[in-house]
Write a protein that holds these residues in place. Structure first.
Motif, PDB file in Angstrom:
ATOM      1  N   LEU A 394      24.947  32.616   7.394  1.00 50.33           N
ATOM      2  CA  LEU A 394      25.538  31.682   6.437  1.00 50.33           C
ATOM      3  C   LEU A 394      26.391  30.684   7.215  1.00 50.33           C
ATOM      4  CD1 LEU A 394      27.152  32.653   3.058  1.00 50.33           C
ATOM      5  CD2 LEU A 394      28.231  30.971   4.517  1.00 50.33           C
ATOM      6  N   HIS A 395      26.195  29.394   6.918  1.00 49.39           N
ATOM      7  CA  HIS A 395      26.881  28.338   7.668  1.00 49.39           C
ATOM      8  C   HIS A 395      27.478  27.306   6.721  1.00 49.39           C
ATOM      9  CE1 HIS A 395      25.635  29.407  11.746  1.00 49.39           C
ATOM     10  NE2 HIS A 395      24.423  29.650  11.270  1.00 49.39           N
ATOM     11  N   ARG A 396      28.588  26.736   7.137  1.00 53.89           N
ATOM     12  CA  ARG A 396      29.055  25.476   6.576  1.00 53.89           C
ATOM     13  C   ARG A 396      28.487  24.361   7.442  1.00 53.89           C
ATOM     14  NH1 ARG A 396      30.058  28.804   3.417  1.00 53.89           N
ATOM     15  NH2 ARG A 396      32.051  29.339   2.433  1.00 53.89           N
ATOM     16  N   VAL A 397      28.169  23.247   6.816  1.00 58.30           N
ATOM     17  CA  VAL A 397      27.536  22.158   7.555  1.00 58.30           C
ATOM     18  C   VAL A 397      28.457  21.620   8.648  1.00 58.30           C
ATOM     19  CG1 VAL A 397      26.642  19.802   7.320  1.00 58.30           C
ATOM     20  CG2 VAL A 397      26.021  21.542   5.660  1.00 58.30           C
ATOM     21  N   THR A 398      29.745  21.773   8.436  1.00 56.68           N
ATOM     22  CA  THR A 398      30.699  21.247   9.426  1.00 56.68           C
ATOM     23  C   THR A 398      30.872  22.163  10.623  1.00 56.68           C
ATOM     24  OG1 THR A 398      32.484  22.274   8.142  1.00 56.68           O
ATOM     25  CG2 THR A 398      31.981  19.950   7.695  1.00 56.68           C
ATOM     26  N   GLU A 399      30.263  23.358  10.595  1.00 49.80           N
ATOM     27  CA  GLU A 399      30.415  24.276  11.725  1.00 49.80           C
ATOM     28  C   GLU A 399      29.749  23.700  12.964  1.00 49.80           C
ATOM     29  OE1 GLU A 399      29.075  28.149  10.752  1.00 49.80           O
ATOM     30  OE2 GLU A 399      30.365  28.353   8.985  1.00 49.80           O
ATOM     31  N   GLU A 400      30.238  24.174  14.095  1.00 54.49           N
ATOM     32  CA  GLU A 400      29.777  23.632  15.372  1.00 54.49           C
ATOM     33  C   GLU A 400      28.298  23.893  15.596  1.00 54.49           C
ATOM     34  OE1 GLU A 400      30.895  24.044  20.156  1.00 54.49           O
ATOM     35  OE2 GLU A 400      32.096  25.051  18.605  1.00 54.49           O
ATOM     36  N   ALA A 401      27.817  25.087  15.164  1.00 56.03           N
ATOM     37  CA  ALA A 401      26.407  25.431  15.389  1.00 56.03           C
ATOM     38  C   ALA A 401      25.474  24.431  14.729  1.00 56.03           C
ATOM     39  CB  ALA A 401      26.124  26.845  14.855  1.00 56.03           C
ATOM     40  N   ILE A 402      25.811  24.008  13.505  1.00 62.59           N
ATOM     41  CA  ILE A 402      24.967  23.041  12.810  1.00 62.59           C
ATOM     42  C   ILE A 402      25.237  21.630  13.309  1.00 62.59           C
ATOM     43  CG2 ILE A 402      24.544  21.973  10.562  1.00 62.59           C
ATOM     44  CD1 ILE A 402      24.686  24.609   9.271  1.00 62.59           C
ATOM     45  N   ALA A 403      26.502  21.307  13.547  1.00 61.08           N
ATOM     46  CA  ALA A 403      26.834  19.949  13.975  1.00 61.08           C
ATOM     47  C   ALA A 403      26.156  19.596  15.287  1.00 61.08           C
ATOM     48  CB  ALA A 403      28.350  19.812  14.103  1.00 61.08           C
ATOM     49  N   ASP A 404      26.154  20.511  16.251  1.00 58.92           N
ATOM     50  CA  ASP A 404      25.511  20.236  17.539  1.00 58.92           C
ATOM     51  C   ASP A 404      24.007  20.065  17.383  1.00 58.92           C
ATOM     52  OD1 ASP A 404      27.987  20.424  18.645  1.00 58.92           O
ATOM     53  OD2 ASP A 404      27.731  22.454  19.424  1.00 58.92           O
ATOM     54  N   TRP A 405      23.413  20.906  16.539  1.00 60.97           N
ATOM     55  CA  TRP A 405      21.955  20.825  16.349  1.00 60.97           C
ATOM     56  C   TRP A 405      21.572  19.521  15.646  1.00 60.97           C
ATOM     57  CZ3 TRP A 405      19.501  22.868  11.409  1.00 60.97           C
ATOM     58  CH2 TRP A 405      18.121  22.659  11.412  1.00 60.97           C
ATOM     59  N   VAL A 406      22.306  19.188  14.588  1.00 66.69           N
ATOM     60  CA  VAL A 406      21.988  17.995  13.811  1.00 66.69           C
ATOM     61  C   VAL A 406      22.253  16.726  14.623  1.00 66.69           C
ATOM     62  CG1 VAL A 406      22.664  16.661  11.794  1.00 66.69           C
ATOM     63  CG2 VAL A 406      22.349  19.128  11.603  1.00 66.69           C
ATOM     64  N   PRO A 449      30.314  26.365  -2.231  1.00 68.49           N
ATOM     65  CA  PRO A 449      29.549  26.769  -1.058  1.00 68.49           C
ATOM     66  C   PRO A 449      28.979  28.170  -1.246  1.00 68.49           C
ATOM     67  CG  PRO A 449      31.888  26.984  -0.620  1.00 68.49           C
ATOM     68  CD  PRO A 449      31.772  26.330  -1.967  1.00 68.49           C
ATOM     69  N   PHE A 450      28.002  28.500  -0.446  1.00 73.52           N
ATOM     70  CA  PHE A 450      27.432  29.847  -0.487  1.00 73.52           C
ATOM     71  C   PHE A 450      28.496  30.869  -0.106  1.00 73.52           C
ATOM     72  CE2 PHE A 450      23.328  27.548   0.382  1.00 73.52           C
ATOM     73  CZ  PHE A 450      22.715  27.901  -0.799  1.00 73.52           C
ATOM     74  N   GLU A 451      28.410  32.040  -0.766  1.00 74.37           N
ATOM     75  CA  GLU A 451      29.291  33.142  -0.460  1.00 74.37           C
ATOM     76  C   GLU A 451      28.472  34.324   0.030  1.00 74.37           C
ATOM     77  OE1 GLU A 451      31.415  33.879  -4.033  1.00 74.37           O
ATOM     78  OE2 GLU A 451      32.581  32.011  -3.950  1.00 74.37           O
ATOM     79  N   GLN A 452      29.183  35.403   0.371  1.00 72.78           N
ATOM     80  CA  GLN A 452      28.498  36.567   0.918  1.00 72.78           C
ATOM     81  C   GLN A 452      27.534  37.172  -0.096  1.00 72.78           C
ATOM     82  OE1 GLN A 452      28.910  37.273   4.104  1.00 72.78           O
ATOM     83  NE2 GLN A 452      27.330  38.849   4.013  1.00 72.78           N
ATOM     84  N   ASP A 453      27.917  37.161  -1.384  1.00 70.36           N
ATOM     85  CA  ASP A 453      27.005  37.671  -2.411  1.00 70.36           C
ATOM     86  C   ASP A 453      25.724  36.847  -2.483  1.00 70.36           C
ATOM     87  OD1 ASP A 453      28.730  39.681  -3.057  1.00 70.36           O
ATOM     88  OD2 ASP A 453      29.607  38.649  -4.780  1.00 70.36           O
ATOM     89  N   ASP A 454      25.850  35.538  -2.281  1.00 70.69           N
ATOM     90  CA  ASP A 454      24.658  34.688  -2.262  1.00 70.69           C
ATOM     91  C   ASP A 454      23.757  35.038  -1.080  1.00 70.69           C
ATOM     92  OD1 ASP A 454      25.489  33.159  -4.518  1.00 70.69           O
ATOM     93  OD2 ASP A 454      26.856  32.058  -3.211  1.00 70.69           O
ATOM     94  N   LEU A 455      24.365  35.366   0.037  1.00 74.07           N
ATOM     95  CA  LEU A 455      23.576  35.745   1.206  1.00 74.07           C
ATOM     96  C   LEU A 455      22.814  37.040   0.962  1.00 74.07           C
ATOM     97  CD1 LEU A 455      22.982  34.879   4.150  1.00 74.07           C
ATOM     98  CD2 LEU A 455      24.828  36.397   4.863  1.00 74.07           C
ATOM     99  N   VAL A 456      23.479  38.000   0.303  1.00 74.03           N
ATOM    100  CA  VAL A 456      22.793  39.257  -0.031  1.00 74.03           C
ATOM    101  C   VAL A 456      21.622  38.993  -0.965  1.00 74.03           C
ATOM    102  CG1 VAL A 456      23.070  41.492  -1.167  1.00 74.03           C
ATOM    103  CG2 VAL A 456      24.875  40.629   0.344  1.00 74.03           C
ATOM    104  N   LEU A 457      21.826  38.113  -1.953  1.00 76.13           N
ATOM    105  CA  LEU A 457      20.748  37.765  -2.876  1.00 76.13           C
ATOM    106  C   LEU A 457      19.602  37.076  -2.142  1.00 76.13           C
ATOM    107  CD1 LEU A 457      19.537  37.437  -5.694  1.00 76.13           C
ATOM    108  CD2 LEU A 457      20.941  35.391  -5.982  1.00 76.13           C
ATOM    109  N   ALA A 458      19.924  36.156  -1.249  1.00 74.24           N
ATOM    110  CA  ALA A 458      18.882  35.463  -0.483  1.00 74.24           C
ATOM    111  C   ALA A 458      18.087  36.445   0.369  1.00 74.24           C
ATOM    112  CB  ALA A 458      19.515  34.385   0.395  1.00 74.24           C
ATOM    113  N   GLU A 459      18.765  37.423   0.942  1.00 74.60           N
ATOM    114  CA  GLU A 459      18.064  38.431   1.744  1.00 74.60           C
ATOM    115  C   GLU A 459      17.117  39.247   0.875  1.00 74.60           C
ATOM    116  OE1 GLU A 459      20.810  39.829   5.403  1.00 74.60           O
ATOM    117  OE2 GLU A 459      21.662  40.228   3.438  1.00 74.60           O
ATOM    118  N   GLU A 460      17.549  39.576  -0.335  1.00 66.91           N
ATOM    119  CA  GLU A 460      16.684  40.344  -1.233  1.00 66.91           C
ATOM    120  C   GLU A 460      15.444  39.541  -1.615  1.00 66.91           C
ATOM    121  OE1 GLU A 460      15.210  43.337  -3.660  1.00 66.91           O
ATOM    122  OE2 GLU A 460      16.806  43.395  -2.153  1.00 66.91           O
TER     123      GLU A 460
END
Length: 880
Positions: A394-406, A449-460
């Motif tokens: 789960l990422h925020r768009v402003t995080e470094e991992a996404i910012a560097d890639w984008v 923004p997405f939360e941890q529960d959303d991540l669990v749902l996406a995984e399911e």
């Protein structure tokens, strides 16, 4: 000392939240004996613990209770099953006066400590002691490990003023932090709200007083609640609502369960209406997630198509979970469908193929990668990271991992700015330990923004879809293998022969049914004849295709020895029976328990010897006599189109399907005018779930009656007009237009059974070769005629006949009435005979023997080059 202990206990905190002596507590065992006694009980009845412990509880009663009043005394068994009892008991005080007490009794079972439940400090009776002791009374002694009852009663104290109660209730109502309650007058205007209610609306009571809910909230929900208020004022019936609304000053919707009820004074005069709301946002979203998962179970994997399954996953997630979803599979699956198990190893960038995406906007304008295109994701990008680790991220768009890639991809950077993406999730698609691809979920319109529960749902969701996609990939590979096998076992090209003009079509079944075992074949035979075959193996898949290949090979082998159609089907029936027996043995059926072949059973019983079964139609056409001999084994009858356009189905004996065994096959011998059309097909062409067999047959006859420019065009028009809308089986179609050999190209002579007749026969044959312009073939033909006629005269039975056929090759046939067939052998050094057939085989293209109704025919075929002036086609052109 004892009085001091009691006083100390009164001043210490107890389960009442004040002095422990304000609650009388006693325990009674299953025999009705008092085993525990606290200071509150002493204060209520005046008995010290030392005086009451070990006595029967019934001695405290001022009078015998009515049946069922107090379960601790010996009562019927049903009273012992009560978990709790409460009521008023008349008790006797130590000084003799009567005490009316409200008693609450809890039934105890072994292993349960009621004191601990109520917040007290349980005392323990030593093991082996039947009753408590006075020393244990000061602890509020009770035996939590034994059966019995815990009795509690409030000790009467000073009566508080009613005004204090009203003030307490009012403050309890107004200061409630969790229940949002508001009170309105009969004009539906605010009067008071609880602390939680004021917090939700963001205004104080002074600010709210005199306003209506629709004045405070500019939302359709407010109008809905006010309608409920009016209905409650009119009817008095409580209303329940579930609403979603955006609270003032917040950016996220809340879900509320609201009760609306009428307020009235003791005289029944209506004072107003109240609303009580509970924030059930978390429960609401949990329920939505469960509904989403339930919907995914029915919507994802409706077919065995990879692309559609991926699109179903994206469709389930948008818009309830995400605003944009993309599904990418590893591009390596195109070339190497079998991936190694586990997450992908770290290394270079990953190539992913986009197979599905979905958006809240039409035409998916957020997508950077087009459907079917391959994009490369560098090491460290969120999709690559999920695939490398095998975990959802789960990422925020402003995080470094996404910012560097984008930052290295201007297209993605522009899309993020244009649509306002703020959070994303990447979830690997993995099934049965194999990584297949990755799913990306993104939000831009959804404010949260997405939360941890959303991540669990996406995984399911991804886990469910991954299994379906893996099943689809496996099915696709298996079906491709079966189709490849099927097509490799079918004729790659129709052989050259001059008896008939042919065209064919083969259509595998749809993806749901799988590849079947339909086949067709065209087999050149001796004497310029040709065999036409159509067959259908029961079942679908690789097994059916493999069985089809075995049967087609068997038919060609049996046709090579020129068996009549009915005899060929008899041999083929035996083969299918053996294959069925082998199939039963392969699945572990003991030979002594294998299903017997249905010898002597009727075809109507439809019993087969195993999972292997087939139908077949075999026809042999002779262009010299223009006769066609046909036989079928449970197969649809062929259609014949006469030169004048009349269409009829041949009344050919059906015969049982192959594999039943022991039942005879009958053949039909008919004469076909030159230019007649034979149509052989499998049942998939005329049968479907949408229409009956007669309707399909009628469509076929109408389609065959329409003239076509060519046989290929006729095949296409027949399929278009006859094929069901949703085929559920393979379709094989073979059409053949008959030709007739010019009578001038056939010569026949009866041969007297005398050695001297050989010379005359040779002369006749050479003269006919000269007439045909085949003088260059005279030497070989003279030798073949001499050998075959001499052998017939010496070893066979009259009548004997020699026939020469000038087709595209030169065929020499010698027929006799003997059923004994010659065989070629290598002659020893001093043998006088045995070399003739060896010479014939060496000098001709091929040779053989075939049975006839009256004996046999030995034939030899040789390639010839006609003279320049004799090169006319022996088959006149036909007007199609």
């Amino acid at each position: 000392m004892e009085r001091r202990a009691v006083d100390d206990q009164e001043s210490s905190p107890g389960p009442d939240g004040a002095g422990g002596a304000l609650t009388a507590r006693a325990t009674v065992d299953e025999h009705g004996i008092v085993t525990g006694w606290n200071a509150g009980a002493e204060r209520l009845l005046g008995y010290p613990a030392a005086q009451i412990l070990g006595r029967a509880a019934a001695s405290l009663l001022a009078e015998e209770p009515a049946a069922g009043d107090l379960p601790p005394l010996p009562e019927p068994q049903e009273l012992q099953d009560l978990p709790r009892w409460h009521g008023t008991l008349a008790l006797r005080h130590l000084d003799g006066h009567r005490v009316e007490a409200r008693v609450l009794a809890h039934h105890r079972t072994p292993g349960r400590t009621g004191d601990g439940v109520l917040g007290g400090t349980p005392g323990r009776v030593p093991d082996g002691t039947a009753h408590g002791t006075p020393d244990q009374a000061s602890d509020g002694a009770s035996d939590g490990g034994m059966c019995g009852w815990l009795l509690v009663s409030a000790v009467p104290g000073p009566v508080q003023a009613r005004t204090d109660d009203d003030a307490l209730v009012r403050r309890g109502f107004l200061d409630s932090p969790c229940c949002s309650t508001s009170v309105y007058d009969t004009d539906l205007r605010f009067r008071r709200s609880t602390q939680s209610g004021r917090g939700v609306l963001g205004l104080s009571d002074d600010d709210l007083r005199g306003l209506r809910l629709t004045d405070v909230l500019d939302d359709p929900v407010a109008e809905k609640v006010e309608r409920a208020m009016r209905q409650v004022l009119e009817t008095g019936e409580t209303q329940y609502l579930e609403n979603r609304a955006l609270a003032p000053g917040e950016g996220r919707d809340h879900a509320w369960s609201v009760h609306v009820y009428r307020l009235a004074d003791p005289d029944g005069r209506v004072l107003g209406v109240a609303t009580t709301g509970h924030d059930m946002t978390e429960q609401y979203w949990a329920r939505k997630r469960l509904q989403l998962i339930a919907g995914a179970g029915t919507r994802i994997g409706s077919t065995l198509d990879v692309t559609r399954t991926a699109q179903e996953l994206a469709g389930v997630a948008v818009p309830d979970l995400a605003d944009f979803v993309s599904v990418d599979l590893l591009a390596s699956l195109d070339d190497a469908p079998e991936q190694p198990p586990g997450p992908l190893a770290a290394g270079d960038s990953l190539a992913l193929r986009r197979i599905a995406h979905e958006s809240v906007f039409p035409d998916v304008p957020e997508a950077v990668v087009a459907l079917g295109a391959v994009d490369t994701y560098p090491e460290g990008s969120p999709p690559a990271e999920s695939l490398r680790t095998g975990r959802a991220v789960l990422h925020r768009v402003t995080e470094e991992a996404i910012a560097d890639w984008v930052a290295e991809d201007p297209r993605r950077s522009a899309r993020i700015r244009e649509f306002g993406f703020h959070s994303a999730m990447t979830v690997p698609l993995s099934a049965r330990g194999t990584t297949l691809g990755v799913v990306a979920f993104a939000r831009h319109r959804h404010p949260d923004p997405f939360e941890q529960d959303d991540l669990v749902l996406a995984e399911e969701l991804a886990a469910r879809a991954a299994v379906c996609i893996d099943n689809a990939l496996r099915y696709t590979r298996e079906r491709a293998t079966a189709v490849t096998l099927q097509r490799s076992l079918l004729p790659q090209g129709l052989p050259e022969q001059a008896a008939v003009e042919v065209a064919s079509r083969y259509l595998p079944a749809g993806a749901r049914a799988g590849v079947g075992g339909d086949w067709f074949d065209v087999i050149p035979l001796s004497g310029a004849r040709v065999a036409l075959v159509v067959g259908d193996v029961v079942g679908h898949g690789i097994h059916a295709s493999a069985t089809m290949g075995r049967l087609r090979t068997a038919v060609r082998t049996l046709a090579d020895i020129d068996l009549p159609p009915d005899e060929l089907l008899t041999h083929l029936d035996d083969l299918v029976g053996r294959l069925a027996t082998e199939a039963e043995g392969a699945v572990g059926v003991p030979p002594d328990r294998a299903r017997p072949r249905a010898r002597g059973r009727s075809a109507a019983e439809g019993e087969s010897s195993g999972d292997v079964g087939a139908t077949c139609l075999y026809a042999v056409y002779d262009p010299v006599s223009r006769r066609c001999c046909l036989a079928r084994a449970g197969h649809p009858p062929p259609a014949v189109v006469s030169p004048d356009g009349t269409v009829e189905l041949l009344d050919l004996p059906a015969g049982p399907p192959l594999g039943l065994g022991g039942l005879p096959f009958e053949s039909l011998d008919i004469e076909l005018p030159e230019g007649s059309l034979l149509a052989l097909y499998t049942d998939g062409l005329i049968e479907s779930r949408d229409s009956d067999l007669d309707e399909g047959t009628s469509r076929l006859r109408r389609a065959l009656a329409v003239p076509a420019a060519s046989l290929d065009a006729l095949c296409d028009s027949v399929l278009a007009a006859v094929l069901p809308r949703r085929p559920t089986d393979d379709v094989a179609l073979l059409v053949a237009r008959t030709r007739a050999l010019d009578t001038d190209r056939v010569a026949a002579w009866d041969v007297p059974p005398e050695p001297s007749a050989v010379s005359e026969v040779r002369k006749n044959a050479l003269r006919r070769l000269a007439d045909w312009g085949l003088s260059d073939a005279s030497f070989v033909t003279e030798l073949v005629v001499s050998e075959l006629v001499t052998n017939a005269i010496r070893h066979a039975t009259p009548p004997i006949q020699l026939r020469l056929i000038h087709d595209r090759t030169l065929i020499c046939e010698v027929s006799d009435a003997s059923s004994t067939a010659p065989h070629m052998r290598r002659a020893r050094t001093y043998d006088e005979g045995g070399r003739g057939l060896l010479l014939v085989a060496q000098l001709t293209q091929r040779w053989g023997t075939r049975p006839t109704p009256t004996g046999k025919t030995i034939w030899a075929e040789q390639s010839v080059e006609p003279d320049m002036d004799m090169g006319a086609d022996p088959y006149p052109a036909l007007d199609t």
